[in-house]
Design a protein around this motif. Structure first.
Motif, PDB file in Angstrom:
ATOM      1  N   LYS A 238      42.786  28.518 -92.028  1.00  0.00           N
ATOM      2  CA  LYS A 238      42.877  29.932 -92.401  1.00  0.00           C
ATOM      3  C   LYS A 238      43.866  30.131 -93.544  1.00  0.00           C
ATOM      4  O   LYS A 238      43.622  30.862 -94.491  1.00  0.00           O
ATOM      5  N   LYS A 239      44.972  29.391 -93.444  1.00  0.00           N
ATOM      6  CA  LYS A 239      46.055  29.588 -94.401  1.00  0.00           C
ATOM      7  C   LYS A 239      45.790  28.922 -95.757  1.00  0.00           C
ATOM      8  O   LYS A 239      46.204  29.437 -96.800  1.00  0.00           O
ATOM      9  N   CYS A 240      45.099  27.759 -95.732  1.00  0.00           N
ATOM     10  CA  CYS A 240      45.021  26.946 -96.946  1.00  0.00           C
ATOM     11  C   CYS A 240      43.610  26.912 -97.546  1.00  0.00           C
ATOM     12  O   CYS A 240      42.612  26.885 -96.828  1.00  0.00           O
ATOM     13  N   LYS A 241      43.569  26.879 -98.850  1.00  0.00           N
ATOM     14  CA  LYS A 241      42.289  26.736 -99.541  1.00  0.00           C
ATOM     15  C   LYS A 241      41.727  25.315 -99.346  1.00  0.00           C
ATOM     16  O   LYS A 241      40.535  25.114 -99.169  1.00  0.00           O
ATOM     17  N   TYR A 242      42.624  24.325 -99.370  1.00  0.00           N
ATOM     18  CA  TYR A 242      42.201  22.928 -99.202  1.00  0.00           C
ATOM     19  C   TYR A 242      42.880  22.328 -97.979  1.00  0.00           C
ATOM     20  O   TYR A 242      44.092  22.479 -97.816  1.00  0.00           O
ATOM     21  N   THR A 243      42.118  21.638 -97.154  1.00  0.00           N
ATOM     22  CA  THR A 243      42.730  20.953 -96.018  1.00  0.00           C
ATOM     23  C   THR A 243      42.255  19.507 -95.956  1.00  0.00           C
ATOM     24  O   THR A 243      41.053  19.231 -96.017  1.00  0.00           O
ATOM     25  N   ILE A 244      43.244  18.623 -95.859  1.00  0.00           N
ATOM     26  CA  ILE A 244      42.979  17.181 -95.735  1.00  0.00           C
ATOM     27  C   ILE A 244      43.124  16.782 -94.277  1.00  0.00           C
ATOM     28  O   ILE A 244      44.061  17.235 -93.598  1.00  0.00           O
ATOM     29  N   ALA A 245      42.196  15.921 -93.774  1.00  0.00           N
ATOM     30  CA  ALA A 245      42.338  15.397 -92.415  1.00  0.00           C
ATOM     31  C   ALA A 245      42.475  13.891 -92.471  1.00  0.00           C
ATOM     32  O   ALA A 245      41.816  13.219 -93.274  1.00  0.00           O
ATOM     33  N   MET A 246      43.354  13.375 -91.635  1.00  0.00           N
ATOM     34  CA  MET A 246      43.539  11.916 -91.535  1.00  0.00           C
ATOM     35  C   MET A 246      43.671  11.586 -90.062  1.00  0.00           C
ATOM     36  O   MET A 246      44.783  11.482 -89.525  1.00  0.00           O
ATOM     37  N   LEU A 247      42.506  11.446 -89.396  1.00  0.00           N
ATOM     38  CA  LEU A 247      42.499  11.226 -87.950  1.00  0.00           C
ATOM     39  C   LEU A 247      42.213   9.773 -87.617  1.00  0.00           C
ATOM     40  O   LEU A 247      41.754   9.008 -88.462  1.00  0.00           O
ATOM     41  N   SER A 248      42.493   9.423 -86.370  1.00  0.00           N
ATOM     42  CA  SER A 248      42.480   8.006 -85.996  1.00  0.00           C
ATOM     43  C   SER A 248      41.091   7.412 -85.846  1.00  0.00           C
ATOM     44  O   SER A 248      40.888   6.229 -86.118  1.00  0.00           O
ATOM     45  N   ASP A 249      40.121   8.211 -85.396  1.00  0.00           N
ATOM     46  CA  ASP A 249      38.802   7.636 -85.160  1.00  0.00           C
ATOM     47  C   ASP A 249      37.745   8.740 -85.160  1.00  0.00           C
ATOM     48  O   ASP A 249      38.065   9.928 -85.272  1.00  0.00           O
ATOM     49  N   PRO A 250      36.463   8.361 -85.058  1.00  0.00           N
ATOM     50  CA  PRO A 250      35.390   9.355 -85.120  1.00  0.00           C
ATOM     51  C   PRO A 250      35.548  10.456 -84.064  1.00  0.00           C
ATOM     52  O   PRO A 250      35.302  11.635 -84.363  1.00  0.00           O
ATOM     53  N   GLU A 251      35.976  10.109 -82.870  1.00  0.00           N
ATOM     54  CA  GLU A 251      36.108  11.113 -81.818  1.00  0.00           C
ATOM     55  C   GLU A 251      37.122  12.183 -82.246  1.00  0.00           C
ATOM     56  O   GLU A 251      36.875  13.390 -82.137  1.00  0.00           O
ATOM     57  N   ALA A 252      38.288  11.739 -82.723  1.00  0.00           N
ATOM     58  CA  ALA A 252      39.316  12.682 -83.161  1.00  0.00           C
ATOM     59  C   ALA A 252      38.820  13.511 -84.345  1.00  0.00           C
ATOM     60  O   ALA A 252      39.066  14.728 -84.424  1.00  0.00           O
ATOM     61  N   ALA A 253      38.092  12.862 -85.250  1.00  0.00           N
ATOM     62  CA  ALA A 253      37.591  13.577 -86.427  1.00  0.00           C
ATOM     63  C   ALA A 253      36.615  14.676 -86.025  1.00  0.00           C
ATOM     64  O   ALA A 253      36.624  15.777 -86.592  1.00  0.00           O
ATOM     65  N   LEU A 254      35.779  14.383 -85.032  1.00  0.00           N
ATOM     66  CA  LEU A 254      34.818  15.374 -84.561  1.00  0.00           C
ATOM     67  C   LEU A 254      35.512  16.487 -83.780  1.00  0.00           C
ATOM     68  O   LEU A 254      35.225  17.673 -83.957  1.00  0.00           O
ATOM     69  N   SER A 255      36.445  16.105 -82.929  1.00  0.00           N
ATOM     70  CA  SER A 255      37.133  17.066 -82.071  1.00  0.00           C
ATOM     71  C   SER A 255      37.868  18.117 -82.898  1.00  0.00           C
ATOM     72  O   SER A 255      37.806  19.314 -82.620  1.00  0.00           O
ATOM     73  N   VAL A 256      38.554  17.676 -83.940  1.00  0.00           N
ATOM     74  CA  VAL A 256      39.326  18.585 -84.793  1.00  0.00           C
ATOM     75  C   VAL A 256      38.431  19.624 -85.486  1.00  0.00           C
ATOM     76  O   VAL A 256      38.844  20.750 -85.742  1.00  0.00           O
ATOM     77  N   VAL A 257      37.210  19.223 -85.731  1.00  0.00           N
ATOM     78  CA  VAL A 257      36.290  20.142 -86.400  1.00  0.00           C
ATOM     79  C   VAL A 257      35.576  21.061 -85.407  1.00  0.00           C
ATOM     80  O   VAL A 257      35.530  22.272 -85.583  1.00  0.00           O
ATOM     81  N   PHE A 258      35.043  20.452 -84.329  1.00  0.00           N
ATOM     82  CA  PHE A 258      34.112  21.196 -83.476  1.00  0.00           C
ATOM     83  C   PHE A 258      34.738  21.869 -82.250  1.00  0.00           C
ATOM     84  O   PHE A 258      34.143  22.773 -81.674  1.00  0.00           O
ATOM     85  N   ASP A 259      35.907  21.413 -81.816  1.00  0.00           N
ATOM     86  CA  ASP A 259      36.488  21.971 -80.581  1.00  0.00           C
ATOM     87  C   ASP A 259      37.040  23.372 -80.808  1.00  0.00           C
ATOM     88  O   ASP A 259      37.105  23.875 -81.912  1.00  0.00           O
TER      89      ASP A 259
END
Lengths: 286, 286, 286, 286
Positions: free
Chosen positions: D55-76
């Protein structure tokens, strides 16, 4: 028909007996002469040296254990070369390499005599039952003259052309056999590890297009992880190496044989060289 | 005994005829309904939809061409699911992958009915002669009830346990077959290039421990570089891939299958996918 | 320090020039004597035969093109053996096989002289720049005495122990190189076929943990399917074969080298033997 | 420039710090929020949920440990999707498979936002030093906008085209790396078993055309049979499998990668999956 016979090991003795029983007159020699006694009881004459046998007989068959023995019988004192001459024929049925075979061929030829290399496919049982497969190469006339003897010793004989072709044909067959054994072993391990019954795999294989005596004979023991030596793994590996060396000379790619050979090497590294060649299964399975 | 039969392709038609001739009452269905006529002449009833066949029969056998067809017949409108219910049995003899088989199994089970996957080994000829090998897995009671039909369709049937094992067993067998075909091809090329007669190699192989119907049937055409498609190379390659994927999951090393697969891939790259799988010989030989 | 120098091919000439420029007194010989002229202008003496050079110099270096030349210079009339004797040293920097090296070593030793095999890693450019890597083996005292010359010829020299170890070390390095080139080629083809830019792959590789001069130097030409011969594919394949033969003797499994070798063989079958060894890329790509 | 940063593991923390130090305004989030404190001390803002950061940022970078974490951060719940919208950009630098990446891409696109997958090559050290190699793919405009950040995080970034290409490029590189490690291991064992000094082999390699950081860094420990996990063998094997699966789809033969993969599978069978991938040396050596 009269023939000399040099070498009364497991194979040679069975073969000489078959010749005697089929009415051939046979003169035998063996390094340990006492081994000739059983044959003498069946009607064989005994020669005290290889050269004595050669002198007596127009045709002499040799069935020795390895290249060293095959060379020694020909080149040593009292050996074949001392009496072989124009009009005589020498048939070496030992399994030797191309180079050994050629060396003997050259020496025999120089004396004006005829030569056949004639390695066999089949071990003790087929030898006893006259069911060998004979891979002859060299002098075609001599081959024709030997057919009556080959018909007694084997279920089939082939004339393959020039000296060396008998050894090569054996290599090709054994190379295919080694790769097949490797593929079969992979299948057994894959079946077992994925929850299939391995005996059922054997049954299914035996009903299909790739059913063959080797799977049938070796499979049940392999499932039990038992590899009693019939054809030692180190010999199978040597044949893989020689077949690959042959393919290397003439630039034939053989990636499956090459991959199989590496596991056979690994198995030797793991001290399985004296087990049966089916122990490649053990190397995959460990 | 009354059975439904879905799918009258080359295989299905031959199988349905055998059931009729052995006294089974058979109700057939095929997507192109006119293909049912020949069967009707032999005494079969015709169902106009899969669900109509299921409704009428306690047991229904399906023999469809591929996973899509196998799924469509079950899940589409007028499909199996609409009428299958407790007390009925569905036997899918199509060759499908593990996943497809499981999807059908789950849907059938949910309806309270029994399920068998039962892929076969053998093609047109064995189907006509009732000489298939049947690899059944799933509901053991249903298997027992189907034995009279399996005895008509095949020379032998196996019950392999849980759903998926039928498909796995076929993969293991086909993987061994693919590696063997590769090794055989290497041998043919090696023989040819080193001056041996390839037909003689076939003859020698056929007399030895690795003699098998596949070498016997395919060898002569391969020597002629002829590969009329019986089992397409692309399907063999797919089975190699699936077997390797299975081995990867459970960490079984299969270096020979892996090496063979790479040549099958190469052959597809060289547009040989629709030739017989024996065309791997052509890829090695080029 | 005074040294003899036998063989003024591309490599030998560059090396002899470097020795002269660093203040060594050098007596040169070449089969085509006229090739000595350039060196004479730089201050070299000329020997008219190998034996004349040996007679004059305490130390003689040889840099011949192949095993035949290396043997001929030693064993033929007017050759090294005629004048070599106790107190003299012979350093063979040619790339020859183990057997050739040993044969020369035995003959030199019999005369009471000292011997080093010292094959080099690096081709024309490094020879000119004194940047060779020298893999010496044999007489350690002689090695120590030669260090000043090796320091001129190479950026680094190693003493590897008994005669044969120089050749073996080269085989191990070249085997790794051949497998790496194969893996690199697979990567280039995979990238290209899956829609990635191959030049970008080169850039990415060059920034990571496996960045190396070979990928950097050969990659751009390979993308253009250009393989101008620097190290001929047939020589690379021969080194793979010899390394595999060595591994076979001592039962070291090398499945990756074995797989790579089969493609190199295939490439020779496809008449790519005289292209650069990077042409294995072409064999994979076709 | 203001960026959001999701995930402060070993890699993510180092990267966020670099951005802060280079003058970026950074809002960080981590599942365990306390890990944000160090960053706050360096001037970062803290977001309490992924959606708050988006919400706050125009650009957001993600650096997660594995596919599960990458999906969870987006979809949960409280995830990226709840606030991402037209005009915003999401850059996932986690190493995930093609399928995961595509799933995230589709969901982000549906919201009208821009997406980049941007896996990196390099581990802890390069992350700290801003020396990563960034393999970006997806929205080219977003890539251009992110270049200032990528310049801080890495020594080099690449734009590779459509989503999926970043993952594929990593697979190709890692496949070459795995095969090279296997070839290197074969060389070490061959050297050791044939009486050569393994450290000398490392020295010779490091002076030649195939010298590379991986041999230099891993070699000395491998000689000691020590394999402290940096890149776990099971992950290397998974990458080999995925690269082979990719090559299978598009019919690219990769016999060396296939052979290497079988040894990595073997190593997992021998319980070496959690060791460093250099432990393939141990599997060959046993």
């Amino acid at each position: 028909m009269e023939v000399g016979f040099l070498g009364l090991g497991i194979m040679g003795k069975a073969m000489a007996i078959n010749l005697l029983r089929s009415g051939f007159k046979v003169t035998v020699w063996n390094r340990t002469l006492s081994k000739c006694d059983d044959l003498a009881e069946l009607g064989a004459s005994i020669g005290t040296t290889p050269s004595a046998v050669i002198k007596k007989c127009k045709y002499t068959i040799a069935m020795l254990s390895d290249p060293e023995a095959a060379l020694s019988v020909v080149f040593d004192k009292d050996g074949v070369l001392e009496q072989i001459s124009n009009g005589k024929g020498y048939i070496d049925m030992s399994t030797v390499d191309d180079e050994t075979s050629t060396k003997i061929f050259m020496a025999i030829s120089k004396k004006g005599a005829s030569f056949l290399e004639a390695p066999v496919s089949g071990s003790k049982k087929p030898a006893e039952n006259g069911q060998l497969v004979i891979l002859a190469a060299g002098d075609q006339e001599l081959y024709n003259e030997m057919v009556p003897a080959f018909d007694v010793l084997g279920k089939k004989s082939f004339f393959l052309g020039e000296v060396g072709n008998g050894a090569k044909m054996k290599l090709v067959v054994n190379m295919i056999m080694g790769s097949m054994m490797h593929a079969f072993s992979e299948g057994l391990v894959l079946a077992g590890e994925s929850g299939l019954d391995q005996q059922t795999l054997l049954d299914v294989l035996d009903l299909g297009a790739i059913a063959n005596p080797m799977f049938r004979m070796k499979g049940p023991a392999m499932i039990q992880q038992s590899y009693p030596p019939a054809f030692p793994l180190k010999h199978q590996q040597k044949d893989m190496r020689l077949a690959l060396a042959l393919s290397d000379e003439i630039h034939v790619p053989m990636p499956v044989a090459a991959a199989a050979n590496e596991t056979f090497k690994k198995a030797r590294r793991l001290d399985m060289g004296d087990l049966d060649f089916s122990a490649v299964h053990k190397a995959i399975n460990q």
